[in-house]
Design a protein around this motif. Structure first.
Motif, PDB file in Angstrom:
ATOM      1  N   VAL A  25       0.794  -1.272  -0.022  1.00  0.00           N
ATOM      2  CA  VAL A  25      -0.004  -0.033   0.061  1.00  0.00           C
ATOM      3  C   VAL A  25       0.754   1.328   0.041  1.00  0.00           C
ATOM      4  N   LYS A  26       1.795   1.438   0.776  1.00  0.00           N
ATOM      5  CA  LYS A  26       2.974   2.365   0.981  1.00  0.00           C
ATOM      6  C   LYS A  26       3.446   2.556  -0.402  1.00  0.00           C
ATOM      7  N   GLU A  27       3.752   1.627  -1.098  1.00  0.00           N
ATOM      8  CA  GLU A  27       4.698   1.688  -2.350  1.00  0.00           C
ATOM      9  C   GLU A  27       3.573   2.464  -3.571  1.00  0.00           C
ATOM     10  N   LEU A  28       2.310   1.999  -3.334  1.00  0.00           N
ATOM     11  CA  LEU A  28       1.239   2.344  -4.172  1.00  0.00           C
ATOM     12  C   LEU A  28       1.019   3.774  -4.097  1.00  0.00           C
ATOM     13  N   ARG A  34      -4.437   6.592  -4.643  1.00  0.00           N
ATOM     14  CA  ARG A  34      -5.058   7.013  -3.449  1.00  0.00           C
ATOM     15  C   ARG A  34      -5.136   5.805  -2.585  1.00  0.00           C
ATOM     16  N   LYS A  35      -5.215   6.285  -1.264  1.00  0.00           N
ATOM     17  CA  LYS A  35      -4.832   4.998  -0.179  1.00  0.00           C
ATOM     18  C   LYS A  35      -6.194   4.180  -0.519  1.00  0.00           C
ATOM     19  N   GLU A  36      -7.354   4.666  -0.730  1.00  0.00           N
ATOM     20  CA  GLU A  36      -8.304   3.540  -1.091  1.00  0.00           C
ATOM     21  C   GLU A  36      -8.030   2.668  -2.270  1.00  0.00           C
ATOM     22  N   GLU A  37      -7.485   3.348  -3.385  1.00  0.00           N
ATOM     23  CA  GLU A  37      -7.235   2.512  -4.620  1.00  0.00           C
ATOM     24  C   GLU A  37      -6.020   1.667  -4.177  1.00  0.00           C
ATOM     25  N   ALA A  38      -5.068   2.089  -3.648  1.00  0.00           N
ATOM     26  CA  ALA A  38      -3.949   0.976  -3.124  1.00  0.00           C
ATOM     27  C   ALA A  38      -4.355  -0.172  -2.294  1.00  0.00           C
ATOM     28  N   VAL A  39      -5.485   0.347  -1.287  1.00  0.00           N
ATOM     29  CA  VAL A  39      -5.754  -0.922  -0.530  1.00  0.00           C
ATOM     30  C   VAL A  39      -6.596  -1.819  -1.424  1.00  0.00           C
ATOM     31  N   ALA A  40      -7.432  -1.412  -2.209  1.00  0.00           N
ATOM     32  CA  ALA A  40      -8.347  -2.161  -3.148  1.00  0.00           C
ATOM     33  C   ALA A  40      -7.380  -3.174  -4.185  1.00  0.00           C
ATOM     34  N   VAL A  41      -6.272  -2.402  -4.706  1.00  0.00           N
ATOM     35  CA  VAL A  41      -5.434  -2.998  -5.470  1.00  0.00           C
ATOM     36  C   VAL A  41      -4.610  -4.124  -4.783  1.00  0.00           C
ATOM     37  N   THR A  42      -4.393  -4.027  -3.449  1.00  0.00           N
ATOM     38  CA  THR A  42      -3.357  -4.880  -2.824  1.00  0.00           C
ATOM     39  C   THR A  42      -4.542  -6.121  -2.322  1.00  0.00           C
ATOM     40  N   GLN A  43      -5.425  -5.734  -1.996  1.00  0.00           N
ATOM     41  CA  GLN A  43      -6.637  -6.916  -1.715  1.00  0.00           C
ATOM     42  C   GLN A  43      -6.790  -7.900  -2.980  1.00  0.00           C
ATOM     43  N   ALA A  44      -6.859  -6.997  -3.907  1.00  0.00           N
ATOM     44  CA  ALA A  44      -7.280  -7.911  -5.373  1.00  0.00           C
ATOM     45  C   ALA A  44      -5.886  -8.770  -5.414  1.00  0.00           C
ATOM     46  N   LEU A  45      -4.758  -8.335  -5.301  1.00  0.00           N
ATOM     47  CA  LEU A  45      -3.254  -9.036  -5.437  1.00  0.00           C
ATOM     48  C   LEU A  45      -3.342 -10.189  -4.490  1.00  0.00           C
ATOM     49  N   LEU A  46      -3.678  -9.884  -3.213  1.00  0.00           N
ATOM     50  CA  LEU A  46      -3.751 -10.892  -2.367  1.00  0.00           C
ATOM     51  C   LEU A  46      -4.609 -12.193  -2.395  1.00  0.00           C
ATOM     52  N   ILE A  47      -5.819 -11.855  -3.098  1.00  0.00           N
ATOM     53  CA  ILE A  47      -6.812 -12.751  -3.360  1.00  0.00           C
ATOM     54  C   ILE A  47      -6.232 -13.625  -4.546  1.00  0.00           C
ATOM     55  N   VAL A  48      -5.769 -13.100  -5.651  1.00  0.00           N
ATOM     56  CA  VAL A  48      -5.045 -13.855  -6.971  1.00  0.00           C
ATOM     57  C   VAL A  48      -4.085 -14.565  -6.346  1.00  0.00           C
ATOM     58  N   SER A  49      -3.105 -14.164  -5.566  1.00  0.00           N
ATOM     59  CA  SER A  49      -1.870 -14.869  -4.917  1.00  0.00           C
ATOM     60  C   SER A  49      -2.211 -15.908  -4.471  1.00  0.00           C
ATOM     61  N   ARG A  50      -3.382 -15.782  -3.405  1.00  0.00           N
ATOM     62  CA  ARG A  50      -3.932 -17.176  -2.747  1.00  0.00           C
ATOM     63  C   ARG A  50      -4.437 -18.156  -3.521  1.00  0.00           C
ATOM     64  N   GLU A  51      -5.024 -17.710  -4.474  1.00  0.00           N
ATOM     65  CA  GLU A  51      -5.933 -18.533  -5.467  1.00  0.00           C
ATOM     66  C   GLU A  51      -4.725 -19.317  -6.109  1.00  0.00           C
ATOM     67  N   ALA A  52      -3.759 -18.636  -6.640  1.00  0.00           N
ATOM     68  CA  ALA A  52      -2.531 -19.209  -7.478  1.00  0.00           C
ATOM     69  C   ALA A  52      -1.851 -20.034  -6.628  1.00  0.00           C
ATOM     70  N   ILE A  53      -1.489 -19.694  -5.383  1.00  0.00           N
ATOM     71  CA  ILE A  53      -0.724 -20.745  -4.497  1.00  0.00           C
ATOM     72  C   ILE A  53      -1.694 -22.029  -4.100  1.00  0.00           C
ATOM     73  N   GLN A  54      -2.712 -21.919  -4.032  1.00  0.00           N
ATOM     74  CA  GLN A  54      -3.822 -23.021  -3.644  1.00  0.00           C
ATOM     75  C   GLN A  54      -4.043 -23.911  -4.945  1.00  0.00           C
ATOM     76  N   THR A  55      -3.734 -23.335  -5.989  1.00  0.00           N
ATOM     77  CA  THR A  55      -3.736 -24.162  -7.398  1.00  0.00           C
ATOM     78  C   THR A  55      -2.601 -24.978  -7.627  1.00  0.00           C
ATOM     79  N   ASN A  56      -1.183 -24.474  -7.215  1.00  0.00           N
ATOM     80  CA  ASN A  56      -0.149 -24.930  -7.457  1.00  0.00           C
ATOM     81  C   ASN A  56      -0.010 -25.959  -6.379  1.00  0.00           C
ATOM     82  N   GLU A  57      -0.424 -25.734  -5.103  1.00  0.00           N
ATOM     83  CA  GLU A  57      -0.423 -26.728  -4.157  1.00  0.00           C
ATOM     84  C   GLU A  57      -1.246 -28.026  -4.524  1.00  0.00           C
ATOM     85  N   LEU A  58      -2.408 -27.695  -5.129  1.00  0.00           N
ATOM     86  CA  LEU A  58      -3.065 -28.914  -5.648  1.00  0.00           C
ATOM     87  C   LEU A  58      -2.399 -29.842  -6.786  1.00  0.00           C
TER      88      LEU A  58
END
Length: 83
Positions: A25-28, A34-58
């Motif tokens: 968030v600080k980097e963005l 804007r802080k709200e945009e940075a938080v939204a982008v970070t949350q989206a990246l977090l969701i995508v990253s979790r899904e990618a890791i779960q897929t790889n683990e399977l």
């Protein structure tokens, strides 16, 4: 990002891998988001990253999978020598 749903300063994704949401968030914000945009982008990246890791683990083989395969290969090898 500390107060956003599902996000702590460093949010664990899987195993020992962690995603530093606060730093993201600080980097963005530093790059003009804007802080709200940075938080939204970070949350989206977090969701995508979790899904990618779960897929790889399977999809990845475990030590147990390799041990089972080794056992099967040894059985087949013994059967070939017996013929």
């Amino acid at each position: 990002a500390g107060g956003a749903a599902g996000m702590g300063p460093t949010t664990p994704l899987s195993g020992s891998f962690a995603f530093d949401t606060h730093e993201m968030v600080k980097e963005l914000v530093g790059r003009g988001f804007r802080k709200e945009e940075a938080v939204a982008v970070t949350q989206a990246l977090l969701i995508v990253s979790r899904e990618a890791i779960q897929t790889n683990e399977l999809m990845l083989a475990t030590k147990s999978d390799f041990a089972h395969l080794r056992s099967e290969l040894q059985i087949l090898e013994k059967a070939d020598f017996a013929v």
